[in-house]
Design an enzyme around this catalytic site. Structure first.
Site, mmCIF file in Angstrom:
data_model
loop_
_atom_site.group_PDB
_atom_site.id
_atom_site.type_symbol
_atom_site.label_atom_id
_atom_site.label_comp_id
_atom_site.label_asym_id
_atom_site.label_seq_id
_atom_site.Cartn_x
_atom_site.Cartn_y
_atom_site.Cartn_z
ATOM 1 N N GLY A 182 0.768 -1.230 -0.024
ATOM 2 C CA GLY A 182 0.000 0.025 0.178
ATOM 3 C C GLY A 182 0.898 1.249 -0.025
ATOM 4 N N SER A 183 0.235 2.200 0.600
ATOM 5 C CA SER A 183 1.122 3.529 0.602
ATOM 6 C C SER A 183 0.049 4.723 0.957
ATOM 7 C CB SER A 183 1.806 3.935 -0.741
ATOM 8 O OG SER A 183 2.382 3.028 -1.422
ATOM 9 N N ASN A 184 1.058 5.908 1.592
ATOM 10 C CA ASN A 184 0.456 6.988 1.930
ATOM 11 C C ASN A 184 1.118 7.955 0.700
ATOM 12 O OD1 ASN A 184 -0.842 6.270 4.115
ATOM 13 N ND2 ASN A 184 1.101 6.173 5.088
ATOM 14 N N ASN A 216 -4.550 4.496 0.386
ATOM 15 C CA ASN A 216 -5.139 3.297 -0.231
ATOM 16 C C ASN A 216 -6.640 3.337 0.032
ATOM 17 O OD1 ASN A 216 -2.427 2.097 1.175
ATOM 18 N ND2 ASN A 216 -2.781 2.068 -0.920
ATOM 19 N N ARG A 249 -5.634 4.176 9.081
ATOM 20 C CA ARG A 249 -4.577 4.844 8.595
ATOM 21 C C ARG A 249 -5.029 6.109 7.846
ATOM 22 N NH1 ARG A 249 -1.668 3.710 3.875
ATOM 23 N NH2 ARG A 249 -2.541 1.547 3.962
#
Length: 757
Positions: free
Chosen positions: A209-211, A473, A502
């Site tokens: 995933g990621s930010n 995400n 998150r």
């Protein structure tokens, strides 16, 4: 400063890679700076690819060899058929992996697609030559175990590595179920690993995933753009990032990082724009249910007419226990929609009456490299968006960008099946399912989206602002400070879905950051690196109530309360209480009816909230979760107040390096995923999480960029670049990138190398 052994690099001295008198086809200059970051300069795309491939392979020799061996389908030949497939495979055996890679990609079609793009073809050809040059040199580091290569690295190998990336989130996790699919009564693959289920990457982590955050002129200190990219990807295997700076004078000047084996920047910046990516919520593939012809399980019906499945015999050379090589064969079946799959856990079995096929929107994608080259050369956020819409080559990611004039951009312009919200609902077997992968009616050609192509660009969500946008995400119905999109197709993610902790922490952090005044680069970096635990903030009142009302007839429970109430609610290496809380929240976050205030789509960052402590079932479950957490730490002989560094670290030849961060389940932005707790701490052989952390803004019209590659530039534990940046990560420090020519030459570790062939 760490230097790469055997590079023959001395300041002011160039090294030619070939003997004199041989015609030069490829040429590049590689300048090396701190942490073994290569700055590749060439006159054309062929030379640029050559230098980039050479630099990557010199630092990642064994990983590159194993990746090429994998995508060629030669793991069984050199390692043996029955071993679990290597990093990046997720599940299945070497034999199944080999069958997939030899079957799934039409190399003639892929190569023809790339050959039609002249700059891209030159880049790929040069990259292959550069990799092959580096691998042809005597190894200056560790042996590569079972990784072997038969013959030189070719442009076809580079195309295969790109194809592997394209289907990373579509067909690749399902390859065991693909190669095992067979009509009733036909034996499955010999040597298959039983019942493969793509595993969670870590007990306390999450899937890739990621930010990413882009802030605009209305909220930044310099009234310019500011980007923070925070991808959460594996620390091992073919999807490790590699930092580099690529320059063709007058045509291209871009710096950042690329996934291993890719010849251009995926996440990075140039003089005008900075961008990052996050794995999106789009459904990239569907299944088709096939109605079979009675008595003929290898034939199916479309519009009332029977069609025969295509039978492809795949041959794999296999290493025998005696050291010889034998050939194993397997028939893989394919329909007009795609290959057959058999997924027991979903009830998708090949019976006498029905079977299921996989339709993958990424299987024939030859626009990825052209897309990133177009991004690499963008001159503004608006220009970057125009390039996304024109090329439509991104695989499974959103794009978040900021430019020096102060515009922030969110866009999902990736490849998605053409299944708009007004698609015929009767085509969806069991109804449209926003929570899972759609199953389509394969008996009707009208339901065949593969003939139509991808969802048009006009249907894809975009947000532009001078305040901020983000993605963690989550579905893009929420993108940041401005109201979310009113129209997000279900196939993209839909509208109104609750945010995970998150994503909520991302919004809460951006609100706090911008409310305090204009945002600086240091403040934006700190947002990630402070490792604040949002779940702990939400759970604090309930924990206080639990500890205030329990009789503490077990002294250890009183100690747990003291530890948790004294904890600073961060997951930094010296934090005491983070380990205990993680064990508690792993149990507590799944308690039924946990929240007193339900999700409200008008307050997505703040709901659900308020743990329903007064509810008897929740009260009891919370107490049991705390007792279970205490028992877990006690079982492995860890004090309840053990600092995070005691259990969460990266093991290196020079010792253990404490790793900050926690899980997305806890609402921590700085995600790191480790294995389950054991006697030595969290299992750390498959770390997942913050990988290439990038923060960029502009001062006086020039980019200022800090970055951190948390695991270092090399996969070789014997090289300094294996863990030098992990030390920085442990301390919460980033590296100022030398982008300008003067900064490159003034770098204390500056060295120059000319490579040619």
């Amino acid at each position: 400063m760490a230097r790469l052994a055997g590079l023959f690099c001395l300041c002011g001295v160039v090294f030619s890679s070939t003997a004199s008198g041989r015609p030069v086809t490829y040429r590049a200059v590689v300048r090396w700076t701190a942490h073994d970051i290569p700055h590749v300069k060439a006159d054309d795309f062929a030379g640029l690819g050559f230098g980039a491939g050479y630099a990557y392979a010199r630092l990642n020799r064994c990983l590159l060899m194993e990746t090429v061996m994998t995508v060629r389908g030669e793991r069984s030949r050199f390692i043996g058929p029955d071993h679990p497939a290597g990093p990046g495979a997720r599940a299945g055996s070497n034999l199944e992996s080999d069958m997939f890679f030899r079957f799934y990609f039409d190399m003639d079609r892929l190569a023809d697609g790339y050959r039609r793009q002249k700059d891209v073809w030159r880049l790929l050809s040069g990259y292959a030559a550069g990799v092959d040059l580096a691998l042809s040199k005597p190894a200056a580091s560790r042996p590569c175990g079972g990784a072997r290569l038969a013959g030189p690295v070719t442009v076809d190998d580079v195309i295969r590595m790109i194809a592997q990336k394209a289907v990373f989130d579509t067909a690749l996790p399902l390859y065991p179920q693909m190669v095992r699919a067979a009509p009733p009564g036909v034996a499955t693959v010999k040597g298959a690993v039983p019942d493969p289920v793509p595993p969670a990457p870590a007990a306390h982590g999450e899937k890739e995933g990621s930010n990413a955050y882009a802030l605009g002129a209305a909220v930044t200190e310099g009234k310019t753009g500011l980007l923070v990219g925070n991808p959460h990807f594996p620390w091992d295997g073919p999807n490790r990032f590699f930092e580099m700076h690529l320059t063709i004078p007058g045509r291209l000047d871009v710096m950042g990082a690329a996934l291993g084996g890719l010849p251009m920047i995926n996440i990075g910046f140039n003089r005008d724009v900075a961008w990052s990516h996050t794995v999106s919520t789009d459904r990239r593939f569907t299944f088709f249910r096939l109605a079979l012809v009675p008595g003929h399980p290898d034939r199916y019906v479309v519009d009332g007419r029977p069609e025969a499945m295509t039978r492809r015999v795949v041959e794999i050379p296999v290493l025998t226990p005696g050291g010889a090589t034998e050939i194993r064969r397997r028939v893989i079946y394919e329909s007009r929609y795609g290959p057959l799959v058999s997924i027991e856990r979903r009830g998708m079995r090949w019976t006498d009456t029905e079977a299921y096929a996989l339709a993958d929107s990424e299987r024939r994608n030859t626009r990825m490299i052209a897309q990133w080259l177009r991004i690499d050369r963008a001159v503004s956020a608006a220009d970057l968006l125009a390039g996304l819409k024109a090329v439509r080559g991104l695989p499974w990611v959103n794009t978040i960008a900021a430019d020096r004039l102060g515009e922030a951009l969110y866009a999902d312009e990736s490849i998605v099946p053409d299944l708009p919200d007004d698609a015929d609902l009767s085509c969806f077997v069991g109804g449209r399912s926003p929570e899972g992968v759609p199953v389509m009616d394969g008996a009707r050609s009208a339901c065949d989206w593969t003939r139509r192509g991808v969802l048009p660009a006009r249907e894809m969500p975009v947000a532009r602002t001078t305040r901020y946008v983000f993605n963690s995400n989550n579905s893009p119905w929420i993108t940041g400070a401005e109201p979310g999109s009113s129209s997000v197709p279900e196939i993209v993610g839909g509208k109104g879905a609750p945010l995970g902790l998150r994503a909520r922490m991302s919004l809460v952090s951006l609100r706090r950051l911008t409310a305090a005044g204009p945002v600086s680069l240091d403040q934006a970096e700190h947002m990630i690196l402070d490792s604040r635990n949002y779940a702990a903030e939400l759970a604090a009142p309930a924990l206080a109530a639990l500890c205030g009302t329990e009789p503490h007839d077990r002294p250890v429970s009183a100690e747990a309360c003291r530890v948790l109430l004294a904890w600073d609610r961060t997951d930094r290496p010296d934090s005491r209480g983070a380990v205990l809380f993680r064990a508690f929240w792993t149990r507590a976050h799944e308690i039924p009816d946990l929240w007193r205030v339900p999700f409200d789509p008008d307050a997505p960052a703040d709901t659900p909230c308020g743990i329903a402590f007064a509810r008897a079932s929740v009260h009891t479950a919370l107490r049991q979760a705390l007792e279970g957490a205490v028992d877990e730490l006690t079982r492995f002989h860890f004090p309840l107040s053990a600092p995070l560094s005691r259990v969460q670290y990266r093991a290196t030849g020079a010792g253990a390096i404490p790793v900050p961060g926690g899980s997305g389940m806890e609402g921590i932005l700085n995600v790191v995923g480790f294995g389950a707790l054991g006697g030595a701490g969290y299992a750390n052989e498959n770390i997942m999480g913050t990988s290439y952390l990038l923060a960029v803004t502009w001062k006086k019209g020039r980019p200022v960029a800090d970055a951190l590659l948390t695991y270092g530039q090399s996969d070789d534990p014997l090289l300094p670049a294996y863990a030098d940046q992990t030390d920085l990560f442990s301390m919460g420090r980033m590296v100022r990138l030398p982008f300008e020519e003067s900064a490159i030459r003034q770098d204390p570790s500056f060295a120059i190398e000319e490579v040619r062939q």
